[in-house]
Design a protein around this motif. Structure first.
Motif, PDB file in Angstrom:
ATOM      1  N   GLU A 106     -22.278  52.316  10.776  1.00 35.16           N
ATOM      2  CA  GLU A 106     -21.532  51.076  10.525  1.00 35.16           C
ATOM      3  C   GLU A 106     -22.475  49.925  10.187  1.00 35.16           C
ATOM      4  OE1 GLU A 106     -17.725  48.680  11.450  1.00 35.16           O
ATOM      5  OE2 GLU A 106     -17.991  50.813  11.757  1.00 35.16           O
ATOM      6  N   ASN A 107     -23.622  49.870  10.854  1.00 29.54           N
ATOM      7  CA  ASN A 107     -24.593  48.804  10.574  1.00 29.54           C
ATOM      8  C   ASN A 107     -25.204  48.937   9.176  1.00 29.54           C
ATOM      9  OD1 ASN A 107     -24.489  47.102  12.737  1.00 29.54           O
ATOM     10  ND2 ASN A 107     -26.351  47.826  13.706  1.00 29.54           N
ATOM     11  N   LYS A 108     -25.171  50.131   8.602  1.00 26.86           N
ATOM     12  CA  LYS A 108     -25.763  50.353   7.281  1.00 26.86           C
ATOM     13  C   LYS A 108     -24.738  50.217   6.161  1.00 26.86           C
ATOM     14  CE  LYS A 108     -29.414  53.315   8.992  1.00 26.86           C
ATOM     15  NZ  LYS A 108     -29.961  54.662   9.051  1.00 26.86           N
ATOM     16  N   THR A 109     -23.540  49.788   6.498  1.00 23.73           N
ATOM     17  CA  THR A 109     -22.496  49.636   5.493  1.00 23.73           C
ATOM     18  C   THR A 109     -22.893  48.545   4.503  1.00 23.73           C
ATOM     19  OG1 THR A 109     -20.816  50.283   7.091  1.00 23.73           O
ATOM     20  CG2 THR A 109     -20.059  49.119   5.137  1.00 23.73           C
ATOM     21  N   VAL A 110     -22.810  48.890   3.224  1.00 20.55           N
ATOM     22  CA  VAL A 110     -23.148  47.941   2.168  1.00 20.55           C
ATOM     23  C   VAL A 110     -21.923  47.072   1.878  1.00 20.55           C
ATOM     24  CG1 VAL A 110     -23.831  47.698  -0.246  1.00 20.55           C
ATOM     25  CG2 VAL A 110     -24.832  49.499   1.160  1.00 20.55           C
ATOM     26  N   GLY A 143     -24.390  44.261   5.750  1.00 17.12           N
ATOM     27  CA  GLY A 143     -23.623  43.322   6.560  1.00 17.12           C
ATOM     28  C   GLY A 143     -24.433  42.887   7.770  1.00 17.12           C
ATOM     29  N   PRO A 144     -23.869  42.039   8.581  1.00 17.00           N
ATOM     30  CA  PRO A 144     -24.581  41.583   9.779  1.00 17.00           C
ATOM     31  C   PRO A 144     -24.817  42.750  10.734  1.00 17.00           C
ATOM     32  CG  PRO A 144     -22.297  40.858   9.809  1.00 17.00           C
ATOM     33  CD  PRO A 144     -22.544  41.478   8.472  1.00 17.00           C
ATOM     34  N   GLN A 145     -25.936  42.745  11.375  1.00 18.45           N
ATOM     35  CA  GLN A 145     -26.285  43.806  12.317  1.00 18.45           C
ATOM     36  C   GLN A 145     -25.588  43.533  13.658  1.00 18.45           C
ATOM     37  OE1 GLN A 145     -28.375  46.520  11.290  1.00 18.45           O
ATOM     38  NE2 GLN A 145     -27.750  45.566   9.380  1.00 18.45           N
TER      39      GLN A 145
END
Length: 130
Positions: free
Chosen positions: A22-26, A51-53
């Protein structure tokens, strides 16, 4: 180490993977802009980035729990008991399946023996010293 935390190991690993994915979602968006030279024609510009981490702190906490569990398990001196714990906690095997897997080493252990050794780890005893 508690039995509850140890048995959460597969869920902790899965949650780490999900949150990292989810943290690597562009994230992308289209904005309008123009050239900085003549002719100043307006045109769409696509902007992309991560997105924001949002989950970084939670991921760090989960990784610390995972490391604590692994240190506990790999600190068990008895290889036999370490295998029982790994099959039960890491792989989530049922007691029947743990017994079947352990029987491949030559002897068929009783499920009650497996359980008593496993639960004995959580009665303030030193790991592996049985």
């Amino acid at each position: 180490m508690t039995k509850e935390l140890l048995e959460q190991y597969p869920d902790i690993c899965a949650e780490i993977e999900e949150l990292e994915r989810e943290n690597k979602t562009v994230i992308s968006d289209i904005v309008r802009g123009s050239s900085d030279e003549f002719p100043f024609a307006e045109h769409p510009i696509t902007v992309r980035g991560l997105g924001p981490q949002r989950y970084a702190e939670h991921i760090a906490k989960l990784k610390a729990q995972k490391q604590e569990i692994e240190q506990f398990v790999f600190g068990i001196k008895s290889a036999w008991l370490r295998r029982v714990v790994m099959l039960r906690a890491f792989h989530g095997y049922s007691w029947d399946r743990v017994a079947a897997q352990m029987s491949k080493s030559g002897k068929v252990p009783a499920i009650n023996t497996l359980k008593s050794q496993y639960y004995g780890l959580f009665k303030n005893e030193c790991p592996g010293e049985k």
